[in-house]
Motif scaffolding. Structure first.
Motif, short mmCIF file in Angstrom:
data_model
loop_
_atom_site.label_atom_id
_atom_site.label_comp_id
_atom_site.label_asym_id
_atom_site.label_seq_id
_atom_site.Cartn_x
_atom_site.Cartn_y
_atom_site.Cartn_z
N UNK A 50 17.57 13.25 21.53
CA UNK A 50 16.28 12.73 21.96
C UNK A 50 16.03 11.35 21.33
N UNK A 51 15.71 10.34 22.11
CA UNK A 51 15.41 9.02 21.53
C UNK A 51 14.26 9.10 20.54
N UNK A 52 14.39 8.39 19.43
CA UNK A 52 13.36 8.37 18.40
C UNK A 52 12.59 7.06 18.47
N UNK A 53 11.29 7.17 18.66
CA UNK A 53 10.44 5.98 18.71
C UNK A 53 10.15 5.49 17.30
N UNK A 54 9.61 4.29 17.20
CA UNK A 54 9.26 3.74 15.89
C UNK A 54 8.21 4.59 15.19
N UNK A 55 7.26 5.13 15.96
CA UNK A 55 6.21 5.97 15.35
C UNK A 55 6.79 7.27 14.81
N UNK A 56 7.75 7.86 15.52
CA UNK A 56 8.40 9.08 15.04
C UNK A 56 9.21 8.78 13.79
N UNK A 57 9.93 7.66 13.79
CA UNK A 57 10.72 7.27 12.62
C UNK A 57 9.82 7.02 11.41
N UNK A 58 8.66 6.41 11.66
CA UNK A 58 7.70 6.16 10.58
C UNK A 58 7.21 7.48 9.99
N UNK A 59 6.87 8.44 10.87
CA UNK A 59 6.41 9.74 10.41
C UNK A 59 7.50 10.47 9.63
N UNK A 60 8.72 10.41 10.13
CA UNK A 60 9.83 11.07 9.45
C UNK A 60 10.07 10.46 8.08
N UNK A 61 10.03 9.14 8.00
CA UNK A 61 10.20 8.47 6.72
C UNK A 61 9.14 8.86 5.70
N UNK A 62 7.94 9.14 6.20
CA UNK A 62 6.85 9.53 5.31
C UNK A 62 6.97 10.96 4.81
N UNK A 63 7.42 11.86 5.67
CA UNK A 63 7.43 13.28 5.27
C UNK A 63 8.67 13.66 4.47
N UNK A 64 9.77 12.94 4.62
CA UNK A 64 10.99 13.32 3.91
C UNK A 64 10.81 13.46 2.39
N UNK A 65 10.15 12.50 1.72
CA UNK A 65 9.99 12.64 0.27
C UNK A 65 9.08 13.80 -0.13
N UNK A 66 8.33 14.36 0.83
CA UNK A 66 7.39 15.45 0.52
C UNK A 66 8.03 16.83 0.66
N UNK A 67 9.26 16.88 1.17
CA UNK A 67 9.90 18.17 1.41
C UNK A 67 10.21 18.90 0.10
N UNK A 68 10.00 20.21 0.12
CA UNK A 68 10.18 21.03 -1.07
C UNK A 68 11.64 21.33 -1.36
#
Length: 242
Positions: A50-68
């Motif tokens: 699935x193509x990843x938009x800039x907004x999806x990439x931004x969200x992913x970049x934000x949540x990755x450091x929060x993963x347990x």
């Protein structure tokens, strides 16, 4: 209400479209809600193809450091990543609390320009696939220079289908002792280049099969134009060899 809906939603196995939708909806949540919800995420995040938009990439970049928990897999193969999206995702990976097991970036045509962003997160990635990303000997040099001083050797590095040719052979030799398994299928390396790599492995005291995709177990050279479904080809998973 949104938090309740997303919690029920995320506890299921999400397909690629649902995962993208979740990240979009997550942006409407408060920081406290985001922190709670990302703890429910799977440790395998598969977006391909699935193509990843800039907004999806931004969200992913934000949540990755929060993963347990440690991320076992982030698969963004052939997701049409542009440089800005790649930069945001790699920044998120660089801030992970735990090392990521496997980062699959293959078939996103960011070329040499994307290598610098990837280098930012190398310390937090154990296995990396860069198949068919349009990386030349110039980008390869940047990558190998960052791999060479890593405190922990990379378990796997897949550079299949990047046509850097013999220009990349000397560069690869500089980081061979810090990569446990290196895939170089269809990279345009000549027989002379293959012999040089074999000699470098011997000099370093490394097994011949540290490098895959160029020769067989007995050292005889593989054909560069062999079918991509051969046994030695990448098949979507690697063994975790010590």
């Amino acid at each position: 209400m949104l938090r309740t809906q997303l919690t029920k939603f995320i506890k299921r196995d999400l397909n690629t479209h649902q995962l993208t939708e979740f990240l979009s909806d997550l942006q409407e949540c408060s920081d406290n809600e985001k922190h709670f919800l990302v703890k429910c995420l799977s440790v395998k995040l598969v977006f391909s193809p699935t193509p990843i938009t800039s907004s999806t990439a931004h969200a992913l970049g934000q949540i990755l450091p929060k993963l347990n928990l440690p991320v076992e897999l982030l698969d963004v193969i052939n997701c049409n990543l542009n440089l800005e999206s790649l930069k945001m995702i790699c920044k998120g990976i660089s801030n992970l609390e735990h090392k990521m097991e496997f980062l699959e970036l293959g078939w996103n045509k960011f070329g040499d320009d994307g290598v610098g962003f990837i280098c930012v997160c190398l310390n937090n990635v154990q296995k990396l696939s860069l198949q068919g990303c349009g990386i030349s000997a110039t980008g390869l040099k940047v990558l190998c220079e960052k791999i060479k001083p890593l405190q922990t050797p990379m378990k796997h590095l897949d550079l299949n289908f990047n046509k850097f040719g013999d220009d990349g052979v000397g560069v690869i030799g500089d980081c061979l002792d810090n990569v446990r398994e290196l895939w170089l299928k269809d990279c345009g390396i000549s027989d002379d280049g293959k012999r040089n790599l074999q000699a470098e492995l011997q000099r370093l005291g490394l097994p011949l099969l540290t490098i895959r995709g160029l020769w067989h177990e007995d050292g005889s050279f593989s054909s560069e134009d062999s079918d991509s479904n051969d046994d030695e080809s990448f098949n979507g998973s690697y063994s975790d060899e010590s």
